[in-house]
Design a protein around this motif. Structure first.
Motif, PDB file in Angstrom:
ATOM      1  N   TRP A  27       0.897  -1.084  -0.030  1.00 56.56           N
ATOM      2  CA  TRP A  27       0.019   0.029  -0.003  1.00 56.56           C
ATOM      3  C   TRP A  27       0.737   1.034  -0.071  1.00 56.56           C
ATOM      4  O   TRP A  27       0.581   2.081  -0.744  1.00 56.56           O
ATOM      5  CB  TRP A  27      -0.856   0.077   1.256  1.00 56.56           C
ATOM      6  CG  TRP A  27      -1.838  -1.144   1.447  1.00 56.56           C
ATOM      7  CD1 TRP A  27      -2.274  -1.938   0.329  1.00 56.56           C
ATOM      8  CD2 TRP A  27      -2.358  -1.734   2.663  1.00 56.56           C
ATOM      9  NE1 TRP A  27      -2.958  -3.227   0.876  1.00 56.56           N
ATOM     10  CE2 TRP A  27      -3.168  -2.783   2.301  1.00 56.56           C
ATOM     11  CE3 TRP A  27      -2.277  -1.164   3.980  1.00 56.56           C
ATOM     12  CZ2 TRP A  27      -3.724  -3.587   3.245  1.00 56.56           C
ATOM     13  CZ3 TRP A  27      -2.878  -2.156   4.874  1.00 56.56           C
ATOM     14  CH2 TRP A  27      -3.884  -3.144   4.636  1.00 56.56           C
ATOM     15  N   ALA A  44      -3.432   8.645  -1.124  1.00 60.20           N
ATOM     16  CA  ALA A  44      -3.930   7.688  -0.295  1.00 60.20           C
ATOM     17  C   ALA A  44      -4.553   6.686  -0.870  1.00 60.20           C
ATOM     18  O   ALA A  44      -5.092   6.685  -2.121  1.00 60.20           O
ATOM     19  CB  ALA A  44      -5.094   8.301   0.607  1.00 60.20           C
ATOM     20  N   SER A  46      -7.618   3.737  -0.664  1.00 56.48           N
ATOM     21  CA  SER A  46      -8.862   3.312   0.137  1.00 56.48           C
ATOM     22  C   SER A  46      -9.162   2.125  -0.374  1.00 56.48           C
ATOM     23  O   SER A  46      -9.224   1.751  -1.609  1.00 56.48           O
ATOM     24  CB  SER A  46      -9.691   4.464   0.283  1.00 56.48           C
ATOM     25  OG  SER A  46      -8.984   5.479   0.720  1.00 56.48           O
ATOM     26  N   LYS A  56     -12.623   2.830   3.383  1.00 59.10           N
ATOM     27  CA  LYS A  56     -11.472   2.631   4.657  1.00 59.10           C
ATOM     28  C   LYS A  56     -10.070   2.989   4.090  1.00 59.10           C
ATOM     29  O   LYS A  56      -9.671   2.446   3.144  1.00 59.10           O
ATOM     30  CB  LYS A  56     -11.592   1.253   5.154  1.00 59.10           C
ATOM     31  CG  LYS A  56     -10.416   0.929   6.286  1.00 59.10           C
ATOM     32  CD  LYS A  56     -10.373  -0.287   7.043  1.00 59.10           C
ATOM     33  CE  LYS A  56      -9.296  -0.504   7.863  1.00 59.10           C
ATOM     34  NZ  LYS A  56      -9.294   0.505   8.912  1.00 59.10           N
ATOM     35  N   VAL A  57      -9.450   4.018   4.834  1.00 58.27           N
ATOM     36  CA  VAL A  57      -8.305   4.400   4.173  1.00 58.27           C
ATOM     37  C   VAL A  57      -7.087   3.458   4.784  1.00 58.27           C
ATOM     38  O   VAL A  57      -7.254   2.987   5.925  1.00 58.27           O
ATOM     39  CB  VAL A  57      -7.940   5.832   4.656  1.00 58.27           C
ATOM     40  CG1 VAL A  57      -6.537   6.043   4.497  1.00 58.27           C
ATOM     41  CG2 VAL A  57      -9.005   6.825   4.166  1.00 58.27           C
ATOM     42  N   ASN A  60      -1.800   6.527   4.249  1.00 59.21           N
ATOM     43  CA  ASN A  60      -1.668   7.994   3.721  1.00 59.21           C
ATOM     44  C   ASN A  60      -0.051   8.222   3.604  1.00 59.21           C
ATOM     45  O   ASN A  60       0.523   8.105   4.642  1.00 59.21           O
ATOM     46  CB  ASN A  60      -2.274   9.115   4.733  1.00 59.21           C
ATOM     47  CG  ASN A  60      -3.646   8.926   5.043  1.00 59.21           C
ATOM     48  OD1 ASN A  60      -4.533   9.195   4.081  1.00 59.21           O
ATOM     49  ND2 ASN A  60      -4.198   8.728   6.302  1.00 59.21           N
ATOM     50  N   ARG A  64       1.548  14.717   5.035  1.00 60.66           N
ATOM     51  CA  ARG A  64       0.446  14.465   5.540  1.00 60.66           C
ATOM     52  C   ARG A  64      -0.154  15.526   6.519  1.00 60.66           C
ATOM     53  O   ARG A  64       0.799  16.279   7.336  1.00 60.66           O
ATOM     54  CB  ARG A  64       0.405  12.871   6.508  1.00 60.66           C
ATOM     55  CG  ARG A  64       0.931  11.887   5.942  1.00 60.66           C
ATOM     56  CD  ARG A  64       0.513  10.556   6.723  1.00 60.66           C
ATOM     57  NE  ARG A  64       1.195  10.471   8.090  1.00 60.66           N
ATOM     58  CZ  ARG A  64       2.500  10.275   8.138  1.00 60.66           C
ATOM     59  NH1 ARG A  64       3.212   9.790   6.940  1.00 60.66           N
ATOM     60  NH2 ARG A  64       3.065  10.148   9.071  1.00 60.66           N
ATOM     61  N   GLU A  68      -3.723  13.096  10.024  1.00 61.84           N
ATOM     62  CA  GLU A  68      -3.756  11.878   9.242  1.00 61.84           C
ATOM     63  C   GLU A  68      -2.443  11.080   9.505  1.00 61.84           C
ATOM     64  O   GLU A  68      -1.420  11.590   9.682  1.00 61.84           O
ATOM     65  CB  GLU A  68      -3.421  12.260   7.704  1.00 61.84           C
ATOM     66  CG  GLU A  68      -4.611  13.139   7.041  1.00 61.84           C
ATOM     67  CD  GLU A  68      -4.289  13.574   5.826  1.00 61.84           C
ATOM     68  OE1 GLU A  68      -5.375  13.559   5.005  1.00 61.84           O
ATOM     69  OE2 GLU A  68      -3.377  14.357   5.532  1.00 61.84           O
ATOM     70  N   GLU A  75     -10.013   5.514  10.094  1.00 56.92           N
ATOM     71  CA  GLU A  75     -10.286   6.635   9.041  1.00 56.92           C
ATOM     72  C   GLU A  75     -10.996   6.133   8.170  1.00 56.92           C
ATOM     73  O   GLU A  75     -10.903   5.170   6.937  1.00 56.92           O
ATOM     74  CB  GLU A  75      -9.033   7.098   8.368  1.00 56.92           C
ATOM     75  CG  GLU A  75      -9.310   8.463   7.595  1.00 56.92           C
ATOM     76  CD  GLU A  75      -7.946   9.186   6.815  1.00 56.92           C
ATOM     77  OE1 GLU A  75      -8.502  10.091   6.186  1.00 56.92           O
ATOM     78  OE2 GLU A  75      -6.888   8.750   7.235  1.00 56.92           O
ATOM     79  N   THR A  76     -12.454   6.238   8.147  1.00 60.10           N
ATOM     80  CA  THR A  76     -13.427   5.533   7.282  1.00 60.10           C
ATOM     81  C   THR A  76     -14.575   6.708   6.983  1.00 60.10           C
ATOM     82  O   THR A  76     -14.519   7.537   7.553  1.00 60.10           O
ATOM     83  CB  THR A  76     -14.295   4.364   7.914  1.00 60.10           C
ATOM     84  OG1 THR A  76     -14.756   4.922   8.995  1.00 60.10           O
ATOM     85  CG2 THR A  76     -13.120   3.146   8.133  1.00 60.10           C
ATOM     86  N   TYR A  77     -14.870   6.362   5.659  1.00 60.92           N
ATOM     87  CA  TYR A  77     -16.080   7.283   5.259  1.00 60.92           C
ATOM     88  C   TYR A  77     -17.458   6.669   4.566  1.00 60.92           C
ATOM     89  O   TYR A  77     -17.060   5.772   3.718  1.00 60.92           O
ATOM     90  CB  TYR A  77     -15.471   8.243   4.057  1.00 60.92           C
ATOM     91  CG  TYR A  77     -14.062   8.803   4.430  1.00 60.92           C
ATOM     92  CD1 TYR A  77     -14.204  10.211   5.411  1.00 60.92           C
ATOM     93  CD2 TYR A  77     -12.889   8.459   4.430  1.00 60.92           C
ATOM     94  CE1 TYR A  77     -13.180  10.820   5.779  1.00 60.92           C
ATOM     95  CE2 TYR A  77     -11.744   9.270   4.871  1.00 60.92           C
ATOM     96  CZ  TYR A  77     -11.896  10.398   5.503  1.00 60.92           C
ATOM     97  OH  TYR A  77     -10.750  11.076   6.006  1.00 60.92           O
ATOM     98  N   TYR A 148      -6.232   8.101  -4.595  1.00 63.41           N
ATOM     99  CA  TYR A 148      -6.367   9.700  -4.574  1.00 63.41           C
ATOM    100  C   TYR A 148      -5.112  10.337  -4.354  1.00 63.41           C
ATOM    101  O   TYR A 148      -4.240   9.899  -3.457  1.00 63.41           O
ATOM    102  CB  TYR A 148      -7.234   9.786  -3.018  1.00 63.41           C
ATOM    103  CG  TYR A 148      -7.456  11.368  -2.555  1.00 63.41           C
ATOM    104  CD1 TYR A 148      -8.875  11.908  -2.888  1.00 63.41           C
ATOM    105  CD2 TYR A 148      -6.515  11.704  -1.896  1.00 63.41           C
ATOM    106  CE1 TYR A 148      -8.779  13.071  -2.418  1.00 63.41           C
ATOM    107  CE2 TYR A 148      -6.640  13.284  -1.644  1.00 63.41           C
ATOM    108  CZ  TYR A 148      -7.930  13.794  -1.578  1.00 63.41           C
ATOM    109  OH  TYR A 148      -8.240  14.993  -1.200  1.00 63.41           O
TER     110      TYR A 148
END
Length: 377
Positions: A27, A44, A46, A56-57, A60, A64, A68, A75-77, A148
Motif C-alpha cells: 500500500w 491515499a 482506500s 476505509k483508508v 496516507n 500528511r 492523518e 479513518e473511514t467514510y 487519491y
C-alpha cells in the motif's frame, strides 16, 4: 509530461509494489509511487468495504496533515457521501465504458468533470490542498477502492491528461494488489489444513520455533496440547470416510472454540487424527483448564469416542526446553499416557510422574514410537 517519463513512472510503480513483502508495504509503495508519478504532494489508498458500506483508508503517503496517520486504524467514510463510487462507476460500466479518474478542486469540480463532493472539497480546504485526482481501482471486475492524489493550494490544478494517467496508474495498482492476493492465498494454503481450515504442521513448526525463542529470551510460558481423536478408524469403517471427515471437521471446530479461550493460541491439525493447540503467554493452569474443557466437549461429539489429550508446558516442572522437538516429545508422551489409561481428561507432563521418564525412553513398538516425534532430539 512526456511518454517516456510516464512509462518510467509506471515501471517505478510496478517495481515498488513487486518489492513489497507485506500488504502494508505494498500500500505504501503504491501510494508513494503514484504520488511521485502525478507530481502530487499527498496520496491515499482506500478500499471499499462493501459489507460495511464504507471507504476505509489503508495508507496516507506524502505530506500528511496533522490529523492523518500513515496507517490509520479508524479513518473511514460512508460511501453514501461519495456516490460516484456506487453510482457513477456503475453507470459507466452499464454504458459499456470503463471507469476513469476525475479531478476535483477546493472550489468544486474541475472544468468538464462530473459531480461535486462536499466532503472531498471540504477535506481539500481543511488540509490546505488545492486539488485532487481520484482514480477508481477495479479488481476482478468490481470496484475495489480508490487511489487519491492531491496537490497543495497554489499548485497547478490536475488536468484531463493527469486524470487519464491516474486511470492507468490505478490499473497498475489493481494488478499489484491482485498479485499480492494470489501470493497471500498461496501462503495461506501452505500453512492451512484443507479439510478443517485449521493451521497445519508446517505452521505449528514455524510458530513453535518463534515462541520458544521468545521463551528463551524472557521466560514467557509456552504450552503445547496434543490430541488424538479416538474412534476415527471405527467411524470410517462403519459409516464411511465422509462421516469420518465430518467428525474431523466437527472436532476442528471444537478445538478452534477452545483455543479462542487462550489469547493468541494456534489451533492445528497435525495430520490424520492428531491435533494440537500451541500457546505463548497463558499460564500452565489456564492451558490445562482449557484442555479439560476440550476433552469434555470432544466426549460429547456424535460418532467419536472423545480424545486422548497430553499437555506439556514450560510453566510446569518439565526441565529445560531447548528445542521444539523436546516439547513435542513431552506432549506426545503425556498424550500416550492418556490414551493408554483411557483418560477422560488431559495428562500433564510434570504433574504425572510417569510422563518425563516415558519421554526419555519411548515405548519400543514402532506403532507407538511414531507418537514421539523426533525422539532423538
Amino acid at each position: 509530461m512526456g511518454e517516456d517519463v510516464r512509462l518510467r513512472a509506471v515501471v517505478a510503480l510496478a517495481q515498488a509494489m513487486a518489492a513489497a513483502r507485506t500488504p502494508r508495504e505494498l500500500w505504501r509503495g503504491a501510494a508513494a509511487a503514484a504520488c511521485d508519478a502525478l507530481r502530487g504532494s499527498f496520496a491515499a489508498l482506500s478500499v471499499w468495504e462493501r459489507d460495511r458500506g464504507r471507504l476505509k483508508v489503508l495508507v496516507n503517503a506524502g505530506a500528511r496533515a496533522p490529523d492523518e496517520e500513515e496507517f490509520p486504524d479508524g479513518e473511514t467514510y460512508p460511501v453514501h457521501r461519495f456516490p460516484e463510487i456506487t453510482e457513477f462507476l456503475h453507470e459507466q460500466w452499464a454504458g459499456g465504458g470503463a471507469p476513469r479518474a476525475w479531478v476535483e478542486t477546493a472550489d468544486g469540480p474541475a472544468q468538464g468533470e462530473h459531480g461535486y463532493s462536499h466532503q472531498r472539497v471540504d477535506a481539500l480546504r481543511r488540509r490546505g490542498r488545492g486539488c485532487c485526482v481520484v482514480a477508481p481501482i477495479v479488481l476482478h471486475g468490481r470496484a475495489w477502492g480508490e487511489l487519491y492524489v492531491a496537490r497543495p493550494a497554489g499548485e497547478p490544478v490536475f488536468g484531463r491528461d493527469d486524470a487519464d494517467f491516474a486511470t492507468v496508474l490505478a490499473q497498475v495498482v489493481a494488478a499489484g494488489i491482485a498479485q499480492q492476493e494470489r501470493l497471500e492465498e498461496v501462503r495461506r494454503l501452505a500453512f492451512t489444513d484443507p479439510l478443517t481450515g485449521l493451521a497445519n504442521r508446517r505452521a505449528v513448526d514455524v510458530r513453535l520455533d518463534e515462541v520458544l525463542e521468545q521463551h528463551r529470551a524472557d521466560g514467557s510460558v509456552v504450552s503445547l496440547v496434543v490430541c488424538d481423536l479416538n474412534g476415527l478408524k471405527r467411524v470410517n469403517d462403519t459409516h464411511g470416510h465422509a462421516a469420518g471427515d465430518r467428525l474431523l471437521e466437527r472436532f476442528g471446530s471444537v478445538l478452534s472454540l477452545c483455543g479462542a479461550m487462550l489469547p493468541g493460541a494456534l489451533a492445528a491439525r497435525l495430520g490424520g487424527d492428531e491435533f494440537c493447540l500451541l500457546t505463548a503467554g497463558p499460564s500452565a493452569d489456564d492451558v490445562v483448564k482449557v484442555a479439560e474443557e476440550l476433552c469434555e466437549r470432544a466426549g460429547g461429539l456424535k460418532l467419536g469416542e472423545g480424545v486422548a489429550c497430553g499437555v506439556a508446558s514450560t510453566g510446569d516442572p518439565i526441565g529445560a526446553v531447548r528445542s521444539a522437538r523436546r516439547l513435542f516429545r513431552l506432549a506426545d508422551a503425556a498424550q500416550y499416557r492418556a490414551k493408554a489409561a483411557r483418560a477422560t481428561g488431559p495428562v500433564v507432563a510434570g504433574r504425572d510422574d510417569s510422563v518425563l521418564p516415558l519421554a526419555d525412553t519411548p515405548p519400543p513398538s514402532p506403532q507407538d514410537r511414531r507418537r514421539f516425534r523426533d525422539a532423538r532430539g
